[in-house]
Design a protein around this motif. Structure first.
Motif, mmCIF file in Angstrom:
data_model
loop_
_atom_site.group_PDB
_atom_site.id
_atom_site.type_symbol
_atom_site.label_atom_id
_atom_site.label_comp_id
_atom_site.label_asym_id
_atom_site.label_seq_id
_atom_site.Cartn_x
_atom_site.Cartn_y
_atom_site.Cartn_z
ATOM 1 N N THR A 16 0.815 -1.208 0.000
ATOM 2 C CA THR A 16 0.000 0.000 0.000
ATOM 3 C C THR A 16 0.846 1.253 0.000
ATOM 4 O O THR A 16 0.357 2.333 -0.289
ATOM 5 C CB THR A 16 -0.905 0.010 1.241
ATOM 6 O OG1 THR A 16 -0.086 -0.059 2.407
ATOM 7 C CG2 THR A 16 -1.859 -1.156 1.231
ATOM 8 N N SER A 69 2.002 -3.204 4.395
ATOM 9 C CA SER A 69 0.835 -4.006 4.023
ATOM 10 C C SER A 69 -0.205 -3.788 5.102
ATOM 11 O O SER A 69 0.062 -3.177 6.141
ATOM 12 C CB SER A 69 1.199 -5.490 3.911
ATOM 13 O OG SER A 69 1.629 -5.982 5.160
ATOM 14 N N ASN A 70 -1.393 -4.275 4.870
ATOM 15 C CA ASN A 70 -2.483 -4.096 5.826
ATOM 16 C C ASN A 70 -2.670 -5.360 6.647
ATOM 17 O O ASN A 70 -2.842 -6.443 6.106
ATOM 18 C CB ASN A 70 -3.777 -3.755 5.080
ATOM 19 C CG ASN A 70 -4.906 -3.374 6.017
ATOM 20 O OD1 ASN A 70 -5.340 -4.178 6.830
ATOM 21 N ND2 ASN A 70 -5.390 -2.150 5.902
ATOM 22 N N LYS A 71 -2.609 -5.212 7.968
ATOM 23 C CA LYS A 71 -2.834 -6.344 8.860
ATOM 24 C C LYS A 71 -3.893 -5.944 9.881
ATOM 25 O O LYS A 71 -3.638 -5.134 10.767
ATOM 26 C CB LYS A 71 -1.539 -6.753 9.565
ATOM 27 C CG LYS A 71 -1.712 -7.989 10.457
ATOM 28 C CD LYS A 71 -0.391 -8.399 11.080
ATOM 29 C CE LYS A 71 -0.554 -9.663 11.936
ATOM 30 N NZ LYS A 71 0.727 -10.073 12.559
ATOM 31 N N ASN A 72 -5.061 -6.518 9.739
ATOM 32 C CA ASN A 72 -6.184 -6.225 10.649
ATOM 33 C C ASN A 72 -6.452 -4.729 10.774
ATOM 34 O O ASN A 72 -6.684 -4.199 11.856
ATOM 35 C CB ASN A 72 -5.914 -6.821 12.037
ATOM 36 C CG ASN A 72 -5.754 -8.321 12.007
ATOM 37 O OD1 ASN A 72 -6.425 -9.005 11.228
ATOM 38 N ND2 ASN A 72 -4.857 -8.854 12.840
ATOM 39 N N GLY A 73 -6.392 -4.036 9.632
ATOM 40 C CA GLY A 73 -6.705 -2.617 9.623
ATOM 41 C C GLY A 73 -5.549 -1.714 10.006
ATOM 42 O O GLY A 73 -5.690 -0.491 10.018
ATOM 43 N N GLN A 74 -4.372 -2.284 10.329
ATOM 44 C CA GLN A 74 -3.199 -1.498 10.680
ATOM 45 C C GLN A 74 -2.085 -1.728 9.669
ATOM 46 O O GLN A 74 -2.006 -2.771 9.028
ATOM 47 C CB GLN A 74 -2.680 -1.880 12.071
ATOM 48 C CG GLN A 74 -3.549 -1.425 13.223
ATOM 49 C CD GLN A 74 -2.872 -1.747 14.555
ATOM 50 O OE1 GLN A 74 -2.835 -2.884 14.991
ATOM 51 N NE2 GLN A 74 -2.322 -0.720 15.194
ATOM 52 N N LYS A 75 -1.219 -0.731 9.528
ATOM 53 C CA LYS A 75 -0.086 -0.866 8.632
ATOM 54 C C LYS A 75 1.004 -1.718 9.267
ATOM 55 O O LYS A 75 1.312 -1.562 10.443
ATOM 56 C CB LYS A 75 0.481 0.510 8.280
ATOM 57 C CG LYS A 75 -0.380 1.302 7.299
ATOM 58 C CD LYS A 75 0.314 2.586 6.880
ATOM 59 C CE LYS A 75 -0.502 3.324 5.834
ATOM 60 N NZ LYS A 75 0.171 4.579 5.398
ATOM 61 N N GLN A 76 1.561 -2.580 8.454
ATOM 62 C CA GLN A 76 2.697 -3.392 8.884
ATOM 63 C C GLN A 76 3.857 -3.033 7.956
ATOM 64 O O GLN A 76 3.853 -3.347 6.773
ATOM 65 C CB GLN A 76 2.381 -4.882 8.809
ATOM 66 C CG GLN A 76 3.477 -5.756 9.391
ATOM 67 C CD GLN A 76 2.999 -7.177 9.628
ATOM 68 O OE1 GLN A 76 1.964 -7.574 9.114
ATOM 69 N NE2 GLN A 76 3.733 -7.942 10.408
#
Length: 317
Positions: A16, A69-76
């Motif tokens: 993203t 990337s997106n992990k459960n609505g958070q940025k990783q």
């Protein structure tokens, strides 16, 4: 530490943010600062035909402007590194951070192949470490993704990448130790029945204890180290089996610790694809879904000589 395969459509594959860490040239300076692409920093020393191993080491940081990337609505956030490998070469990645739990992803040259992940599964306690072993099935440029196990984390980390020529690692292990260990692994598949000898007779008190725990102990001539035979312990009517041996015994603590450290180095190679548990100066263990190998130092007392003895113990469960 844990290693597992994920399907290619999840974590770290949906980018993203497309920021890279680069140095911007300064205007008016005759010496131009060349932009540095972080993806090449772990590919400075690929293995040459004349080498048995090569190494790259970096320190870097995850920042909020990194790829994500997106992990459960958070940025990783993660950094991407290219690594050239040839078929059969073995690679060990040591990933460490004092700011977050570490995690790695490795994408093969063929992007349709699933990404392999390796991470620190232990609760974060101020320092996170993960060792990842990989044998290249094909020649090509692999992509290493360095990230955090938990979303939203930033901070410094280090990566040590070591590449070994095929069979170079195995050559560092004592041939007899390697042969005997592999033989024990094969024997364990049949609950060590092929190496059982006479059942060990125990004292009345021990017999009552063994009966309560459902244990039976057997002698065996099987050795991990020449001259050091072990016993097999069967539990739950033979459903569970373990091999145990005292590999070294001495009144000299430093002597036993030295032997322990040498064996740990050997087993870190023999079990390089296993999950290595947090170790101490007195214990080491590694495991798979079926096997657990342990080395430990314990103390006992020679009642006749009234002296304290140090023992180096081995077990395979």
């Amino acid at each position: 530490m844990k290693k597992v395969l994920f399907i290619g459509s999840i974590l770290l594959l949906s980018v993203t943010t497309f920021a890279q860490k680069k140095k911007t040239p300064k205007k008016g300076n005759s010496k131009t600062t060349v932009a540095v692409d972080s993806t090449n920093l772990l590919n400075v020393n690929p293995l040459k035909p004349s080498q048995s191993q090569s190494e790259d080491y970096i320190t870097a940081s995850l920042i909020s402007k990194d790829l994500s990337s997106n992990k459960n609505g958070q940025k990783q956030y993660y950094d991407s590194y290219k690594i050239t490998l040839h078929a059969g070469e073995e690679m060990i990645i040591e990933h460490q951070s004092s700011d977050f739990r570490v995690m790695l992803g490795l994408k093969s040259p063929n992007k349709s192949v699933n990404t392999e992940f390796s991470y620190d599964a232990n609760p974060f306690s101020g320092n996170s470490f993960n060792k990842f072993h990989f044998t290249a099935p094909t020649t090509g440029t692999y992509t290493l993704l360095a990230t955090s196990m938990d979303a939203g984390q930033v901070g410094r980390y280090s990566i040590r990448k070591t590449i070994y020529a095929p069979n170079a690692l195995e050559s560092k292990v004592d041939a007899t130790l390697s042969k005997n260990f592999k033989a024990l692994l094969t024997s364990k598949k049949v609950k060590f029945k092929d190496i059982l000898e006479e059942k060990i007779k125990v004292a009345r008190k021990e017999k009552a204890m063994d009966k309560a725990t459902g244990q039976d102990k057997y002698n065996t001539k099987a050795e991990l180290i020449p001259g050091k035979s072990g016993i097999v312990v069967l539990e739950n009517e033979g459903m569970n089996a373990s091999y145990k041996s005292v590999l070294w015994e001495s009144e000299n603590e430093d002597e036993v610790k030295s032997q322990f450290q040498q064996l740990v180095k050997q087993f870190q190679i023999l079990t390089r694809s296993w999950l290595e548990q947090p170790s101490t100066d007195l214990s080491y263990s590694a495991s798979t879904d079926q096997d657990i190998v342990s080395l430990s130092i314990s103390t006992t007392e020679d009642k006749k000589k009234k002296k304290k003895l140090y023992q180096l113990n081995f077990s395979l469960n």
